[in-house]
Design a protein around this motif. Structure first.
Motif, PDB file in Angstrom:
ATOM      1  N   GLY A 155       0.818  -1.417   0.074  1.00  0.00           N
ATOM      2  CA  GLY A 155      -0.187  -0.029  -0.651  1.00  0.00           C
ATOM      3  C   GLY A 155       0.588   1.057   0.247  1.00  0.00           C
ATOM      4  N   SER A 156       0.452   2.196   0.930  1.00  0.00           N
ATOM      5  CA  SER A 156       1.825   3.230   1.079  1.00  0.00           C
ATOM      6  C   SER A 156       2.883   3.629   1.514  1.00  0.00           C
ATOM      7  CB  SER A 156       0.788   4.406   1.947  1.00  0.00           C
ATOM      8  OG  SER A 156       0.257   4.113   3.077  1.00  0.00           O
ATOM      9  N   VAL A 157       3.346   1.697   2.172  1.00  0.00           N
ATOM     10  CA  VAL A 157       4.646   1.879   2.510  1.00  0.00           C
ATOM     11  C   VAL A 157       5.315   0.932   1.725  1.00  0.00           C
ATOM     12  CG1 VAL A 157       5.595   1.519   4.700  1.00  0.00           C
ATOM     13  CG2 VAL A 157       4.594   3.515   4.952  1.00  0.00           C
ATOM     14  N   VAL A 158       6.243   0.781   0.776  1.00  0.00           N
ATOM     15  CA  VAL A 158       7.000  -0.052   0.192  1.00  0.00           C
ATOM     16  C   VAL A 158       7.899   0.424  -0.156  1.00  0.00           C
ATOM     17  CG1 VAL A 158       5.633   0.182  -1.840  1.00  0.00           C
ATOM     18  CG2 VAL A 158       6.287  -2.188  -1.308  1.00  0.00           C
ATOM     19  N   ARG A 159       8.738  -0.521  -0.230  1.00  0.00           N
ATOM     20  CA  ARG A 159      10.236  -0.341  -0.286  1.00  0.00           C
ATOM     21  C   ARG A 159      10.565  -1.416  -1.672  1.00  0.00           C
ATOM     22  NH1 ARG A 159       9.830   3.828   2.697  1.00  0.00           N
ATOM     23  NH2 ARG A 159      10.189   2.995   4.941  1.00  0.00           N
ATOM     24  N   ILE A 160      10.050  -2.043  -1.797  1.00  0.00           N
ATOM     25  CA  ILE A 160      10.663  -3.332  -2.764  1.00  0.00           C
ATOM     26  C   ILE A 160       9.346  -3.294  -4.121  1.00  0.00           C
ATOM     27  CG2 ILE A 160      11.462  -5.511  -4.071  1.00  0.00           C
ATOM     28  CD1 ILE A 160      12.316  -5.587  -1.232  1.00  0.00           C
ATOM     29  N   GLY A 161       9.794  -2.386  -4.747  1.00  0.00           N
ATOM     30  CA  GLY A 161       8.542  -1.695  -6.303  1.00  0.00           C
ATOM     31  C   GLY A 161       8.341  -3.534  -7.121  1.00  0.00           C
ATOM     32  N   GLU A 162       7.590  -3.229  -8.168  1.00  0.00           N
ATOM     33  CA  GLU A 162       7.409  -4.259  -9.003  1.00  0.00           C
ATOM     34  C   GLU A 162       9.010  -4.258 -10.002  1.00  0.00           C
ATOM     35  OE1 GLU A 162       4.827  -2.218 -12.225  1.00  0.00           O
ATOM     36  OE2 GLU A 162       3.505  -2.325 -11.321  1.00  0.00           O
ATOM     37  N   PRO A 163       9.166  -6.142  -9.668  1.00  0.00           N
ATOM     38  CA  PRO A 163       8.049  -6.871 -10.095  1.00  0.00           C
ATOM     39  C   PRO A 163       7.322  -7.725  -9.024  1.00  0.00           C
ATOM     40  CG  PRO A 163      10.532  -7.982 -11.431  1.00  0.00           C
ATOM     41  CD  PRO A 163      10.595  -6.692 -10.481  1.00  0.00           C
ATOM     42  N   ALA A 164       7.911  -7.688  -7.388  1.00  0.00           N
ATOM     43  CA  ALA A 164       7.669  -8.206  -6.712  1.00  0.00           C
ATOM     44  C   ALA A 164       6.033  -7.263  -6.773  1.00  0.00           C
ATOM     45  CB  ALA A 164       8.547  -7.895  -5.155  1.00  0.00           C
ATOM     46  N   THR A 165       5.458  -8.702  -6.120  1.00  0.00           N
ATOM     47  CA  THR A 165       3.190  -8.524  -6.467  1.00  0.00           C
ATOM     48  C   THR A 165       3.606  -6.896  -5.019  1.00  0.00           C
ATOM     49  OG1 THR A 165       3.097 -10.745  -5.830  1.00  0.00           O
ATOM     50  CG2 THR A 165       1.658  -9.285  -5.320  1.00  0.00           C
ATOM     51  N   GLN A 166       3.192  -6.460  -5.697  1.00  0.00           N
ATOM     52  CA  GLN A 166       2.447  -5.019  -5.264  1.00  0.00           C
ATOM     53  C   GLN A 166       0.998  -5.528  -4.378  1.00  0.00           C
ATOM     54  OE1 GLN A 166       4.817  -2.452  -4.653  1.00  0.00           O
ATOM     55  NE2 GLN A 166       5.622  -4.207  -4.883  1.00  0.00           N
ATOM     56  N   PHE A 167       0.771  -5.674  -3.079  1.00  0.00           N
ATOM     57  CA  PHE A 167      -0.586  -5.885  -2.676  1.00  0.00           C
ATOM     58  C   PHE A 167      -0.816  -4.827  -2.322  1.00  0.00           C
ATOM     59  CE2 PHE A 167       1.134 -10.003  -1.810  1.00  0.00           C
ATOM     60  CZ  PHE A 167      -0.140 -10.726  -2.295  1.00  0.00           C
ATOM     61  N   PRO A 168      -2.301  -4.470  -2.504  1.00  0.00           N
ATOM     62  CA  PRO A 168      -3.361  -3.408  -1.326  1.00  0.00           C
ATOM     63  C   PRO A 168      -2.779  -2.607  -0.229  1.00  0.00           C
ATOM     64  CG  PRO A 168      -4.326  -4.302  -2.963  1.00  0.00           C
ATOM     65  CD  PRO A 168      -3.725  -5.490  -1.939  1.00  0.00           C
TER      66      PRO A 168
END
Length: 603
Positions: A155-168
């Motif tokens: 969601g609003s705090v994520v350090r590793i972006g795509e291609p890692a799965t981005q959950f809401p």
């Protein structure tokens, strides 16, 4: 639509209810006094579980010098896309903050307990690079492997972006009311992190977000209801661990009712002890009952729990008296980042690590000047302010955590296989399903579902408006984007009104709508233009109470790609909205505009 397995949900709810009941009425967990050991100084508590620690833990502890032990108490970030980087900018940053050229040299010299990843420090460009970085750091660590962590809340705090799965993220999960989905999302996320060499995640967020104006938690929380947050925290603790990573419930004793961001100031929580027990405590009690590896402290003042007004991170009554003794937490207490202003307002950077250890913390996260902090702890031991036995107690907990998660047996990963384990079609489908079941329809006068025609997508977020427009176009809608931003001026509002002329629908994406927000002025102007307006809150759903009446109001709780794709489906009628509010949405006067559990359907 996935149906939650009643057996799993029943077990989760039962375990949460039982754990929470142990807090009520001032009950004290049995055996707390025994866990305190015989130390004279605050924080000299010895964890009962470490008294029966595996042989590996005691063998490693016996082989360590005092300097090695003190190193284990720290988790820091290093600069560089590889462990042995010689890139000049990264080397200069490492020398300034850590006193070493690169991650490998730092780990070999100081033997820290862990390393935390950030995109801006480590690149984090692709799964293979991340896995190779992890392997290089672990190779330098030798016999005592590292905790390798990040803040991947999604969601609003994520350090590793795509291609890692981005959950809401957390609040969208709360809107689904599906505990099985929460467990599955965490298990997938944990497995992806583990494939890239990470073995610790600073999640889930166990805060109960009861302040709509909270500037630092918001959608990071599962909701405003303690029982709901406790259930989802339990589900995610088990999920992450099943995926192969240790977890950290945060931010103790509860960061959900504050109007100050602890990154830039020192928040004060005004809850009474009874309110803490009823509102803030249950998710942490549930996390402990579920076997959370770590609990992260908050840089907040909580006068009802410690009238000295020390930040919780530095409070012996809160960390030792409450978390250890009363709640019976036997795992690792980790501080929130020590470079945050909330913990630096009263004390110098050389005192904060010592005070945190005296309070009962085990792992010191991100001191702004590592050599200063490291030497300060050694000096405190030499002066007798901290005993070596106190240091040993924390190191035992850290080693026991590493052993329990199987890190010594398998510290390395196959870097060549990382890409195939991350962002798979199956994982992406789970993220999309969660997003689709989270979208919440708050109000609708019949404008939705949209029958077809021309749509203007305007409002907050350049990427958000562009992605939503693309998703609508993919569903056969003629759509155009015009970003106006978080604080549109008169010219931007006029441009949006002009662009709306002749359209069949206007979708306004909103974010952080506060009292007097210019985003409300934008919505009012568009409503006056006579075109049907749909407001879509892509952050907290509290936006809905700060806007003038619109034709339809939606909450996605997230601006991730899966959430925006789901939002487009709901707007066009390709998907019936099924999300339910996980919070109360209050008006400026404090009245409930939309109640917890509210959510409309088309059918």
């Amino acid at each position: 639509m996935r149906s939650p397995k009643l057996s799993r949900k029943s077990v989760l709810v039962t375990s949460v209810a039982g754990a929470v009941a142990a807090v009520g009425g001032g009950a004290v967990i049995a055996g707390a006094a025994a866990r305190r050991g015989g130390g004279d100084a605050p924080g000299d508590a010895v964890d009962e579980t470490t008294e029966a620690a595996p042989d590996w833990v005691e063998t490693q502890l016996a082989s360590m010098s005092l300097e090695d032990k003190v190193g284990q108490l720290f988790m820091v970030y290093v600069h560089g896309e590889s462990a042995d980087t010689d890139q000049s900018e990264a080397v200069a940053s490492n020398r300034e903050r850590l006193g070493a050229d690169n991650g490998a040299a730092f780990v070999a010299a100081y033997k820290p307990g862990g390393i935390i990843y950030f995109d801006w420090a480590n690149g984090l460009t692709d799964p293979g690079q991340i896995a190779a970085l992890s392997n290089g750091l672990q190779e330098a660590a030798g016999d005592v492997p590292l905790l390798i962590a990040t803040d991947q809340e999604y969601g609003s705090v994520v350090r590793i972006g795509e291609p890692a799965t981005q959950f809401p993220g957390a609040m969208p999960l709360g809107a689904t009311r599906d505990l099985e989905a929460a467990h599955e999302a965490a298990q997938i996320a944990g497995a992806e992190l583990r494939a890239m060499g990470l073995n610790q995640n600073f999640a889930p967020d166990a805060d109960v977000n009861v302040d709509p104006a909270n500037p630092v938690i918001g959608v990071r929380s599962f909701g405003s209801d303690s029982a709901l947050v406790a259930e989802f925290t339990t589900a995610q603790v088990g999920g992450y661990q099943a995926g192969g990573v240790a977890v950290s419930a945060k931010h103790f004793p509860g960061h959900g009712d504050t109007g100050t961001d602890s990154h830039v100031g020192l928040p004060v929580i005004t809850h009474t002890t009874e309110e803490w027990e009823r509102i803030d405590a249950p998710p942490f009690v549930a996390a402990i009952a579920a076997g959370a590896d770590m609990v992260m402290s908050a840089h907040i003042q909580f006068p009802a729990l410690d009238d000295s007004l020390k930040p919780a991170t530095l409070s012996e009554p809160i960390l030792t008296g409450l978390l250890r003794d009363r709640l019976g937490f036997d795992g690792v207490i980790v501080t929130d980042a020590l470079d945050m202003q909330g913990v630096r307002t009263e004390y110098g950077d050389e005192r904060v690590p010592v005070l945190a250890l005296l309070a009962g913390a085990d792992l010191l996260l991100m001191p702004p000047d590592f050599p200063l902090a490291y030497e300060a702890v050694l000096a405190a031991v030499a002066a007798g302010e901290l005993t070596e036995e106190r240091i040993d107690a924390s190191v035992r907990r850290l080693l026991a955590l590493k052993h329990a998660r199987g890190i010594p047996e398998a510290p390395m990963v196959d870097a060549s296989a990382a890409a195939d384990a991350v962002g798979t079609a199956e994982h992406l489908a789970v993220a999309a399903d969660i997003a689709e079941r989270s979208i919440t329809l708050l109000a609708n006068d019949g404008t939705l579902p949209f029958a077809g025609g021309s749509v203007l997508v305007t409002g907050w977020g350049e990427n958000t408006t562009a992605r939503l427009t693309e998703s609508l176009a993919g569903l056969g809608v003629q759509a155009e984007a015009l970003v106006t931003g978080e604080a549109p001026d008169a010219a931007a509002i006029a441009s949006a009104v002009a662009a709306a002329e002749g359209r069949d629908l206007v979708v306004v994406t909103t974010f952080n709508v506060a009292s007097g927000s210019a985003q409300a002025d934008l919505v009012a102007a568009l409503m006056d233009a006579g075109v049907p307006v749909v407001a879509a809150a892509v952050g907290t759903p509290y936006d809905a109470a700060g806007l003038p009446a619109v034709n339809a109001s939606l909450a996605s709780y997230s601006y991730t790609a899966p959430s925006l794709a789901a939002l487009a489906k709901v707007i066009t009628g390709a998907l019936d909205p099924s999300g339910m509010l996980p919070v109360d949405v209050l008006s400026e006067s404090g009245e409930v505009s939309y109640a917890l559990g509210h959510g409309l359907h088309y059918a």
